[in-house]
Design a protein around this motif. Structure first.
Motif, PDB file in Angstrom:
ATOM      1  N   SER A 134       1.127  17.217  -0.898  1.00 43.33           N
ATOM      2  CA  SER A 134       0.946  17.007  -2.619  1.00 43.33           C
ATOM      3  C   SER A 134       2.223  17.546  -2.858  1.00 43.33           C
ATOM      4  N   SER A 135       2.780  17.659  -3.789  1.00 38.92           N
ATOM      5  CA  SER A 135       3.459  17.555  -4.936  1.00 38.92           C
ATOM      6  C   SER A 135       3.536  17.722  -7.061  1.00 38.92           C
ATOM      7  N   ILE A 136       4.246  18.461  -7.291  1.00 37.48           N
ATOM      8  CA  ILE A 136       4.125  18.788  -8.618  1.00 37.48           C
ATOM      9  C   ILE A 136       5.346  18.093  -8.847  1.00 37.48           C
ATOM     10  N   ILE A 137       5.785  16.671  -9.418  1.00 39.54           N
ATOM     11  CA  ILE A 137       6.752  16.312 -10.238  1.00 39.54           C
ATOM     12  C   ILE A 137       7.074  16.506 -11.607  1.00 39.54           C
ATOM     13  N   GLN A 138       6.036  15.752 -12.180  1.00 44.20           N
ATOM     14  CA  GLN A 138       5.849  16.427 -13.778  1.00 44.20           C
ATOM     15  C   GLN A 138       4.352  16.759 -14.146  1.00 44.20           C
ATOM     16  N   LYS A 139       3.926  16.998 -15.333  1.00 41.92           N
ATOM     17  CA  LYS A 139       2.959  17.789 -15.482  1.00 41.92           C
ATOM     18  C   LYS A 139       1.768  16.834 -15.232  1.00 41.92           C
ATOM     19  N   ASP A 140       1.960  15.401 -15.155  1.00 43.19           N
ATOM     20  CA  ASP A 140       1.190  14.771 -15.523  1.00 43.19           C
ATOM     21  C   ASP A 140       1.254  13.451 -13.737  1.00 43.19           C
ATOM     22  N   SER A 141       2.225  14.351 -13.458  1.00 44.11           N
ATOM     23  CA  SER A 141       1.926  13.047 -11.835  1.00 44.11           C
ATOM     24  C   SER A 141       2.310  14.023 -10.609  1.00 44.11           C
ATOM     25  N   VAL A 142       1.841  13.691  -9.393  1.00 44.04           N
ATOM     26  CA  VAL A 142       1.921  14.236  -8.492  1.00 44.04           C
ATOM     27  C   VAL A 142       2.478  13.304  -7.028  1.00 44.04           C
ATOM     28  N   ARG A 143       2.948  13.992  -6.423  1.00 41.66           N
ATOM     29  CA  ARG A 143       3.151  13.218  -5.370  1.00 41.66           C
ATOM     30  C   ARG A 143       2.899  13.193  -4.025  1.00 41.66           C
ATOM     31  N   LEU A 144       2.218  11.841  -3.379  1.00 38.98           N
ATOM     32  CA  LEU A 144       1.473  12.675  -2.369  1.00 38.98           C
ATOM     33  C   LEU A 144       2.525  12.193  -0.702  1.00 38.98           C
ATOM     34  N   GLU A 145       2.909  12.400   0.146  1.00 37.10           N
ATOM     35  CA  GLU A 145       3.191  11.763   1.427  1.00 37.10           C
ATOM     36  C   GLU A 145       1.803  12.451   2.330  1.00 37.10           C
ATOM     37  N   TRP A 146       2.367  11.388   3.530  1.00 42.26           N
ATOM     38  CA  TRP A 146       1.173  11.408   4.774  1.00 42.26           C
ATOM     39  C   TRP A 146       2.360  11.171   5.793  1.00 42.26           C
ATOM     40  N   ALA A 147       1.578  11.244   6.573  1.00 45.48           N
ATOM     41  CA  ALA A 147       1.787  10.715   8.091  1.00 45.48           C
ATOM     42  C   ALA A 147       0.553  10.160   8.449  1.00 45.48           C
TER      43      ALA A 147
ATOM     44  N   ASP B 284       3.701   0.919   6.626  1.00 44.07           N
ATOM     45  CA  ASP B 284       4.273   1.284   6.483  1.00 44.07           C
ATOM     46  C   ASP B 284       4.710   2.752   5.296  1.00 44.07           C
ATOM     47  N   THR B 285       3.709   2.293   4.194  1.00 48.05           N
ATOM     48  CA  THR B 285       3.994   3.329   3.651  1.00 48.05           C
ATOM     49  C   THR B 285       3.298   4.849   3.589  1.00 48.05           C
ATOM     50  N   ASN B 286       3.916   5.418   3.268  1.00 47.86           N
ATOM     51  CA  ASN B 286       4.102   6.940   3.665  1.00 47.86           C
ATOM     52  C   ASN B 286       4.395   7.988   2.075  1.00 47.86           C
ATOM     53  N   HIS B 287       3.723   7.263   1.037  1.00 44.35           N
ATOM     54  CA  HIS B 287       4.034   8.431  -0.437  1.00 44.35           C
ATOM     55  C   HIS B 287       4.010   7.576  -1.172  1.00 44.35           C
ATOM     56  N   TRP B 288       3.461   8.565  -2.158  1.00 44.78           N
ATOM     57  CA  TRP B 288       2.470   7.234  -3.328  1.00 44.78           C
ATOM     58  C   TRP B 288       2.422   8.933  -4.492  1.00 44.78           C
ATOM     59  N   THR B 289       2.519   8.082  -6.066  1.00 48.04           N
ATOM     60  CA  THR B 289       3.339   8.881  -6.916  1.00 48.04           C
ATOM     61  C   THR B 289       2.003   8.261  -8.353  1.00 48.04           C
ATOM     62  N   LEU B 290       0.933   9.299  -8.575  1.00 51.05           N
ATOM     63  CA  LEU B 290      -0.128   9.232  -8.896  1.00 51.05           C
ATOM     64  C   LEU B 290       0.632   9.659 -10.693  1.00 51.05           C
ATOM     65  N   GLN B 291       0.471   8.952 -11.462  1.00 51.02           N
ATOM     66  CA  GLN B 291       0.741   9.527 -12.633  1.00 51.02           C
ATOM     67  C   GLN B 291      -0.363   9.289 -13.687  1.00 51.02           C
ATOM     68  N   GLY B 292      -0.261   9.772 -14.673  1.00 48.62           N
ATOM     69  CA  GLY B 292      -1.176  10.080 -15.828  1.00 48.62           C
ATOM     70  C   GLY B 292      -2.431  10.967 -15.916  1.00 48.62           C
ATOM     71  N   LEU B 293      -1.875  11.712 -14.903  1.00 51.46           N
ATOM     72  CA  LEU B 293      -3.378  12.742 -14.979  1.00 51.46           C
ATOM     73  C   LEU B 293      -3.029  13.746 -15.798  1.00 51.46           C
ATOM     74  N   ASN B 294      -4.531  14.390 -16.120  1.00 51.04           N
ATOM     75  CA  ASN B 294      -4.090  15.762 -16.519  1.00 51.04           C
ATOM     76  C   ASN B 294      -3.755  16.627 -16.624  1.00 51.04           C
TER      77      ASN B 294
END
Length: 1005
Positions: free
Chosen positions: A711-724, A762-772
């Motif tokens: 996981s990596s933080i890209i905004q104050k309310d957004s997290v990017r997840l990457e996986w294999a 084939d999806t290997n990443h996802w960005t979650l927005q609207g987090l606290n």
């Protein structure tokens, strides 16, 4: 149930249950009284109490409902006995312990009734099925169901119309004659002499010119497979009631085995019945309903189980002394395997024991008491009370003194003397031991020959022949043996025929067509004379009438050229020069084995789940085994994965199953694969031929865990997840299930949870927005196939507040930029003044923490600055230089443009910071939109020193930071000609990690 010690009641002892009312107790609707008995013995006399459903039981009206505390009698009286329904236990206690009974169940039945209801007519077309539901009320067994009309005429039943064991009336297909208004279901309860009737039902069959033919299906049971569990000894009933047109017929088979001859078929072959089932009746049964247009099948898994029972006998009570060991073993069997519960004086142990309790070196009598071992499975419970008495007690004579006995002259008299002690008392008496010595085979060695009671002075001895004996006698009492007498004179026994024949005869076949016979030889003493030898007699059992005989001197004999693994009858006789031994009993054995010749047939594979099979077959004929059946071997080959069908794997596996079987469970297969399976029989000699192979596929399974999740933080309310992807998908990946949970960091509890279905393998990443913001999250990611989702891979991450930039001018005032976009590698600051030194900071904005992540000192300047007035005077007096200056200016402009183009694109100058190797991966965007003045506080880690003046003065004072980003820079710091500053960065530097500068960097403006 109770195993008490045989201790006289004069001795203090814990209670022992003698008798009690066993359940279940059936209470009918007209009963008003129940008497439940419980009787125990003990010293002091025990007192009684009762429990109902695990709770202390005191009847509602104690004066009326009596629980006798001294006799253990429970009497319950009421007009409504249903309130006493439940499971009861009786406890008998005294100061030495508590004994308890097994559960006593009271079942109360009310008057059975059908509910009053209004039933709409059932309307069907000709050829369609009908089900008339009875739903009979519960009541005291036996319950009988009948279908009749209102005038009590039985509904005629046949292959098309029949009643199921559930009481419903089934029509495989409807005809016009089925239309009537008075179908009635009657339930008869013979024990209470009651018959109840359901509201009459109406059936209307609409006429059809030509009902269409229909493939059969089953009205009863539903689904494709039914598991039938019953107790050993119960009656088995399997039922298949089909529907279809024309009316289907029903046939039954037992898969992989021959149907038991005890099986009976009733209800026009729709009901299979088997009384008093045994373990051999277990297996898979199949019914087939078939008509002219098709068929339907249903499978029954019949499982025969048993309630708990003692393997040998219940654990026995024990009387022992202080300092000894006590072992209580509770050996039970049952199917399923019973669970064992241990209690002491009716109170359950906190410690969990298995089948035994072991006490060592008991030091006092506190461990005395009544121990209960209770074994339970879903079919019942057995309980044993084990009295453990630990005491040291001198002998106590319980028989009264001066008892008189009436006797008859010349007759025997028996006088009683009852004694109790711990340890038990021993009675001593004298006995004589007769020993012998012979000087032929073992001279000088004395051996015990016979023992004689102390009131005898003579003994009759059994001796071997052809030996020279001498004898002696010594006495033995409780203290030990006395000295032996002087030996007698030698006594020579005459030769005689042998007294016995060899024992422990063994028949073995080490090779085909061969049989080895061996036995335990007679000792030289037992031969009784010279010329000793053996006669071996054998004949093929059931084939040959006469024995083949051989005389041998050794204790082994080899028979050659025998048929493979056939039974023989064998006798071994002893003989010497004086005659034969007694006629021996024949022994049966088998000749040598060979490998089996036949393969199992009718191999059937049932895929239970993605990794487990049920394999069944028809066993080979016994004659083809050609030896003692060892068992069956199941061999399977994984041909290929269905994910990559072009790649041949051919991975082999096998499992052996001992004994004569017709079906086994095979685990350990891989999901979504093609397999080939064979079965063969084996004996001690080797394996038989393999069966015809069966090819099958295992279904898709759930995937394994994804191998990597970050996981990596890209905004104050957004997290990017990457996986294999998972290493094994076990099927075709359909996507992923992402669950994310907001965590309370204090209580470490989940506050809120959400989930997202992510489609696409084939999806290997996802960005979650609207987090606290500034919150801890746990992310669970599962890979999914059509079979479901696999185990989760977890990752924790916390969101952060945004980062912002600060800029301090030489006047000591700080200004704050708008929020820095952490997804970009640069940030632009406008409105700077030339010839000025600035301190630039990158900060993480938190409520109580304004420490900088990194900072640097920047100096601005103007490029090619001239005095406009001097230039004006010069050009007016020296016109000839104008052309030259224009040419130089043009040339300079070309050079400057070239430099601009080379240095950066788009006319912007960038400052590149060096990324700290331990920097955060996430930068946040701030909420503030303005660039405003900011006064530094004590939280800034500034040092004294001036970097403000271009001439080296200290105009800026102590308010200028001496920290710099020089260690991070890859090149010079530059500003646009409009005074804007470009700070290019690729990461954060942790606060407290900045370096000392060597001086301000010069930037052209």
């Amino acid at each position: 149930m109770a195993s008490g010690l045989n201790i006289p009641l004069e001795v203090e002892q814990p209670p022992t249950i003698i008798t009690y009312t066993s359940g279940p107790i059936i209470v009918l609707h007209f009963d008003t009284t129940i008497t439940v008995k419980c009787k125990a013995r003990g010293n002091p006399p025990p007192e009684y109490r009762w429990e109902k459903d695990g709770q202390a039981f005191v009847p509602p009206n104690f004066n009326r409902f009596k629980a006798n505390h001294t006799k253990g009698l429970l009497v319950l009286q009421s007009e409504d006995m249903s309130k006493f329904q439940g499971k009861y236990r009786c406890y008998a206690s005294n100061k030495l312990g508590t004994a308890m009974t097994n559960e006593i169940e009271i079942k109360a039945f009310s008057i059975p009734k059908f509910p009053k209801e209004t039933l709409n007519p059932i309307v069907v077309s000709e050829g369609e099925p009908i089900t008339l539901k009875c739903n009979p009320p519960e009541g005291v067994a036996p319950r009988l169901i009948y279908w009749m009309t209102v005038d009590l005429q039985h509904i005629e039943q046949d292959e098309r119309v029949s009643m199921g064991t559930d009481g419903n009336l089934y029509f495989s297909n409807a005809i016009q004659n089925d239309s009537r208004q008075d179908y009635g279901c009657f339930a008869a309860f013979n024990r209470i002499r009651t018959i109840v009737q359901k509201t009459a039902m109406a059936v209307v069959v609409k006429r059809s010119v030509a009902p269409p033919a229909r493939i059969p299906s089953l009205l009863l049971p539903s689904g494709v497979q039914t598991e039938k569990v019953l107790l050993k000894g119960e009656d088995l009933q399997l039922e298949c009631i089909p529907e279809g047109f024309p009316t289907p017929s029903v046939k039954w088979i037992k898969m992989g085995e021959v149907m038991s001859p005890r099986v009976k078929f009733n209800n026009y072959n729709k009901l299979l019945s088997l009384s008093a089932v045994e373990e051999s009746d277990e297996g898979k049964y199949m019914c087939t309903a078939e008509n002219s247009v098709g068929k339907a099948v249903h499978y029954f898994d019949v499982i025969v189980e048993e309630p708990p029972k003692w393997l040998t006998e219940p654990p026995q009570s024990q009387l022992t002394v202080i300092g000894s060991d006590v072992h209580i073993k509770c050996s039970v069997s049952g199917k399923p395997q019973p669970a064992i519960t241990w209690r002491r004086n009716g109170v359950m142990f906190r410690v969990v024991f298995k089948t035994s309790i072991f006490f060592t070196e008991l030091s006092n009598t506190d461990d005395s008491g009544v121990y209960q071992c209770e074994a339970s499975n879903r079919h019942g419970t057995i309980l044993a009370n084990v009295n453990i008495m630990i005491m040291n007690m001198a002998p106590l004579i319980l028989t009264e003194n001066n008892q008189e006995y009436a006797v008859v002259v010349g007759k025997e008299i028996t006088m009683n003397c009852s004694v109790f002690s711990s340890p038990p008392s021993s009675i001593s008496c004298i006995e004589f031991v007769v020993e012998y010595e012979e000087n032929r085979w073992e001279p000088g060695r004395w051996k015990e020959l016979q023992r004689v009671t102390g009131n005898q002075a003579t003994a009759e001895l059994k001796l071997y022949g052809n030996l020279n004996y001498q004898f002696r006698v010594y006495a033995v009492n409780a203290i030990g043996p006395g000295p032996p007498s002087e030996p007698t004179e030698r006594h020579k026994t005459p030769p005689a025929a042998p007294d016995r024949n060899p024992e422990n005869i063994k028949i073995q076949g080490h090779h085909p067509h061969q049989m080895e016979i061996s036995w335990e030889p007679l000792s030289p003493l037992e031969r009784n004379g010279p010329g000793f030898e053996y006669k071996v007699k054998y004949r093929q059992l059931g084939v040959e009438d006469n024995f083949t005989e051989h005389m041998v001197n050794r204790s082994v004999f080899l028979v050659n050229n025998t048929p493979t693994f056939v039974p023989y009858e064998i006798k071994i006789l002893s003989r010497n020069s004086y005659g034969w031994g007694p006629e021996p009993k024949p022994v049966t054995g088998y000749s040598g084995e060979d490998v089996p010749t036949a393969a199992p047939r009718d191999i059937a594979v049932e895929v239970i789940n993605t990794t487990v099979l049920r394999v069944s077959w028809t066993p080979v004929p016994p004659a083809t085994v050609r030896g003692r059946l060892g068992g069956y071997n199941v061999h399977w080959v994984r041909r290929r994965s269905l994910l990559n069908p072009d790649k041949i794997l051919d991975l082999s596996h096998s499992m052996s199953f001992s004994g004569n079987r017709s079906h086994v469970i095979v685990p350990g297969l891989e999901p979504f694969s093609e397999y080939k399976l064979t079965v063969y029989v084996f004996n001690k000699k080797g394996n038989g031929p393999k069966s015809d192979p069966v090819t099958f596929n295992t279904p898709e399974g759930v995937p394994e865990q994804v191998t990597v999740l970050t996981s990596s933080i890209i905004q104050k309310d957004s997290v990017r997840l990457e996986w294999a992807q998972p290493s094994k998908s076990n099927g075709i990946l359909s996507g992923y299930l992402l669950q994310y949970h907001l965590i309370n960091e204090t209580a470490l509890e989940v506050i809120d949870s959400k989930e997202i279905n992510i489609t696409g393998a084939d999806t290997n990443h996802w960005t979650l927005q609207g987090l606290n913001g500034d919150s801890l999250y746990r992310f669970d990611l599962r890979a999914c196939t059509r079979a479901g989702c696999g185990p989760p891979k977890a990752e924790e991450s916390r969101t952060d507040f945004p980062e912002l930039g600060e800029l301090m001018k030489c006047d000591g005032n700080w200004r704050i930029s708008e929020a820095v976009n952490a997804s970009q590698s640069f940030h632009i600051i406008d409105g700077l003044e030339p010839k000025t030194v600035y301190t630039v900071r990158l900060m993480a904005k938190r409520l109580l923490d304004n420490a900088s992540i990194f900072e640097d000192v920047i100096e601005t300047r103007t490029k090619g600055e001239r005095n406009p007035e001097s230039l004006k005077g010069s050009f007016s007096t020296h016109g000839w230089m104008i052309g030259t200056m224009c040419a130089v200016a043009l040339l300079t402009l070309v050079v400057v443009i070239a430099c601009f183009l080379r240095k950066n694109k788009g006319g912007k100058y960038a400052v590149k910071e060096k990324e700290d190797p331990h920097s955060d991966t996430a930068s946040q965007k701030m909420n503030d939109d303005t660039f405003c003045d900011y006064s530094d506080s004590d939280e800034k880690p500034l040092k004294s020193g001036s970097l403000c003046s271009l001439k080296g003065d200290d105009a800026a004072g102590d308010s200028v930071s001496r920290y710099t980003l020089g260690d991070y820079a890859d090149g010079g710091r530059e500003f646009n000609e409009d005074g804007s500053f470009i700070g290019e960065y690729s990461g954060h530097r942790h606060r407290g990690s900045v370096s000392e500068p060597n001086g301000p960097s010069l930037v052209n403006v």
